[in-house]
Enzyme design. Structure first.
Site, PDB file in Angstrom:
ATOM      1  N   TYR A 130      -1.322  22.141  45.690  1.00  0.00           N
ATOM      2  CA  TYR A 130      -0.537  21.246  46.538  1.00  0.00           C
ATOM      3  C   TYR A 130       0.929  21.284  46.152  1.00  0.00           C
ATOM      4  O   TYR A 130       1.310  21.877  45.145  1.00  0.00           O
ATOM      5  CB  TYR A 130      -1.070  19.812  46.444  1.00  0.00           C
TER       6      TYR A 130
ATOM      7  N   ARG B  26       7.041  27.809  45.130  1.00  0.00           N
ATOM      8  CA  ARG B  26       6.069  27.437  44.089  1.00  0.00           C
ATOM      9  C   ARG B  26       4.677  27.271  44.709  1.00  0.00           C
ATOM     10  O   ARG B  26       3.667  27.625  44.105  1.00  0.00           O
ATOM     11  CB  ARG B  26       6.511  26.149  43.377  1.00  0.00           C
TER      12      ARG B  26
ATOM     13  N   ARG C 264     -21.625  24.200  50.004  1.00  0.00           N
ATOM     14  CA  ARG C 264     -21.237  24.154  48.586  1.00  0.00           C
ATOM     15  C   ARG C 264     -21.856  25.302  47.797  1.00  0.00           C
ATOM     16  O   ARG C 264     -23.071  25.457  47.745  1.00  0.00           O
ATOM     17  CB  ARG C 264     -21.667  22.823  47.976  1.00  0.00           C
TER      18      ARG C 264
ATOM     19  N   HIS D 257     -20.256  27.879  44.316  1.00  0.00           N
ATOM     20  CA  HIS D 257     -19.059  28.177  43.522  1.00  0.00           C
ATOM     21  C   HIS D 257     -18.322  29.430  44.005  1.00  0.00           C
ATOM     22  O   HIS D 257     -17.106  29.493  43.964  1.00  0.00           O
ATOM     23  CB  HIS D 257     -19.421  28.355  42.042  1.00  0.00           C
TER      24      HIS D 257
ATOM     25  N   LYS E 206       0.019  24.315  40.350  1.00  0.00           N
ATOM     26  CA  LYS E 206      -0.021  22.919  40.817  1.00  0.00           C
ATOM     27  C   LYS E 206      -1.362  22.666  41.490  1.00  0.00           C
ATOM     28  O   LYS E 206      -1.475  22.568  42.712  1.00  0.00           O
ATOM     29  CB  LYS E 206       1.169  22.628  41.746  1.00  0.00           C
TER      30      LYS E 206
ATOM     31  N   GLU F 127       4.421  18.045  28.576  1.00  0.00           N
ATOM     32  CA  GLU F 127       5.054  17.404  29.737  1.00  0.00           C
ATOM     33  C   GLU F 127       4.351  16.088  29.988  1.00  0.00           C
ATOM     34  O   GLU F 127       3.367  15.757  29.314  1.00  0.00           O
ATOM     35  CB  GLU F 127       4.962  18.308  30.968  1.00  0.00           C
TER      36      GLU F 127
ATOM     37  N   LEU G  26       4.046  22.619  34.171  1.00  0.00           N
ATOM     38  CA  LEU G  26       4.437  22.964  35.535  1.00  0.00           C
ATOM     39  C   LEU G  26       5.933  23.292  35.533  1.00  0.00           C
ATOM     40  O   LEU G  26       6.720  22.540  34.933  1.00  0.00           O
ATOM     41  CB  LEU G  26       4.169  21.773  36.465  1.00  0.00           C
TER      42      LEU G  26
HETATM   43  N1  PDD Z   1       4.338  15.838  40.151  1.00  0.00           N
HETATM   44  N2  PDD Z   1       4.562  18.207  35.638  1.00  0.00           N
HETATM   45  C1  PDD Z   1       3.506  17.768  36.339  1.00  0.00           C
HETATM   46  C2  PDD Z   1       2.154  17.838  35.716  1.00  0.00           C
HETATM   47  C3  PDD Z   1       3.682  17.254  37.643  1.00  0.00           C
HETATM   48  O1  PDD Z   1       2.624  16.832  38.355  1.00  0.00           O
HETATM   49  C4  PDD Z   1       5.000  17.189  38.193  1.00  0.00           C
HETATM   50  C5  PDD Z   1       5.264  16.662  39.578  1.00  0.00           C
HETATM   51  C6  PDD Z   1       6.076  17.651  37.418  1.00  0.00           C
HETATM   52  C7  PDD Z   1       7.476  17.640  37.941  1.00  0.00           C
HETATM   53  O2  PDD Z   1       7.648  18.635  38.923  1.00  0.00           O
HETATM   54  P1  PDD Z   1       8.707  18.505  40.117  1.00  0.00           P
HETATM   55  O3  PDD Z   1      10.032  18.217  39.483  1.00  0.00           O
HETATM   56  O4  PDD Z   1       8.691  19.844  40.779  1.00  0.00           O
HETATM   57  O5  PDD Z   1       8.235  17.377  40.980  1.00  0.00           O
HETATM   58  C8  PDD Z   1       5.819  18.167  36.148  1.00  0.00           C
HETATM   59  C9  PDD Z   1       4.562  15.352  41.479  1.00  0.00           C
HETATM   60  C10 PDD Z   1       5.734  14.464  41.592  1.00  0.00           C
HETATM   61  C11 PDD Z   1       3.288  14.732  42.008  1.00  0.00           C
HETATM   62  O6  PDD Z   1       2.237  15.227  41.654  1.00  0.00           O
HETATM   63  O7  PDD Z   1       3.341  13.786  42.789  1.00  0.00           O
END
Ligand code: PDD
Length: 276
Positions: free
Chosen positions: A32, A51, A99, A101, A145, A177, A201
């Site tokens: 996403y 991304r 369903r 895998h 992501k 992070e 990320l």
């Molecule tokens: N999340 N690290 C993780 C694990 C994240 O889920 C996010 C962002 C970031 C920051 O990435 P960016 O600056 O590109 O938003 C770092 C978004 C905000 C979310 O899941 O809603």
């Protein structure tokens, strides 16, 4: 008006449309993105789309739309919604199939929502937020992501139940992070952030902040740092699409600096807001 979009059709956001065999629902088998919209304009949309494509390709999903088509769709949805300050979430999954895998031989699914942007209270920016350290028990591909966010959800829930805003993951003795943010530290006027590996990320906000810092002549180091280094920092903040730059007041109850947002943090956020 909030709007949804599912496999080619605009839908009422509250309408139940996702089939039970949708793989996002069954397995979290998808990726996403979220884009923030300021004054009806999507911010850093090209970086988010790139991304998105990378995340999808990392799990062998081919996007059902080109990035140009996606951009047009996002602009159209923003316009239809009439929401000036919005957040657009979109997901691609491996599709709808009984369903199993194994990858099915079906088209991927694409969903999108546009809603009013959630706002962090102004006082969080003025005073900074409390954070806690959590053990990083996520998988080995955090640069993707992924829709699978269980460890992030559990750590965030624990943090908020403990009166904090965010949990910061520590992996093998180093800060990785936040559950949905990247982490920055200022020490002796140098800006530090965790380097890009599969442990984190590659945040779009992170990249924008690094660019702003370099333009301002602030020394930047993308280097690993420990929890102790964070605790002894002069300033610290988290970044994300949703929170922009949010000062960290404390980590595990330990004040960062004197607890108040630092000068470099504030200056970087001012410049970031000007960019938006
Ligand atoms: N999340 N690290 C993780 C694990 C994240 O889920 C996010 C962002 C970031 C920051 O990435 P960016 O600056 O590109 O938003 C770092 C978004 C905000 C979310 O899941 O809603």
């Amino acid at each position: 008006m909030s709007i949804g979009f599912f496999n080619g059709e605009f839908i009422d956001i509250d309408k139940a449309v996702i089939p039970i065999d949708e793989r996002g629902h069954q397995f979290g088998d998808g990726v996403y993105e979220v884009v923030k919209v300021y004054n009806a304009k999507p911010f850093l949309i090209d970086a988010h789309l790139e991304r998105f494509e990378k995340s999808a390709s990392n799990i062998s999903i081919k996007l059902p739309y080109s990035l140009d088509e996606l951009k047009k769709l996002i602009l159209e949805v923003i316009e239809r919604s009439g929401i000036k300050d919005a957040e657009v979430y979109f997901q691609v999954t491996r599709g709808i199939a009984p369903r199993n895998h194994l990858f099915p031989n079906v088209e991927p699914s694409f969903t999108l929502t546009v809603k009013p942007a959630r706002k962090v209270p102004e006082q969080s920016y003025e005073h900074g937020v409390q954070t806690v350290i959590a053990e990083d028990d996520r998988w080995a591909k955090c640069h993707i992501k992924s829709l699978n966010l269980l460890p992030n959800i559990l750590a965030k829930q624990n943090a908020v139940e403990a009166g904090s805003f965010e949990a910061i993951f520590e992996k093998d003795g180093f800060i990785a992070e936040g559950t949905s943010s990247n982490v920055f530290v200022v020490k002796d006027k140098v800006l530090y952030t965790t380097p890009l590996t599969s442990n984190i990320l590659p945040g779009i906000t992170r990249a924008a902040v690094l660019q702003i810092a370099r333009e301002k002549g602030i020394e930047v180091k993308e280097e690993k740092f420990t929890k102790d280094f964070l605790l002894n920092a002069d300033e610290a903040f988290i970044t994300s699409t949703s929170v922009e730059l949010l000062p960290i007041r404390s980590v595990d109850g330990h004040l960062i600096g004197d607890g108040a947002p630092g000068a470099i943090t504030k200056a970087l956020h001012q410049s970031f807001k000007a960019m938006c």
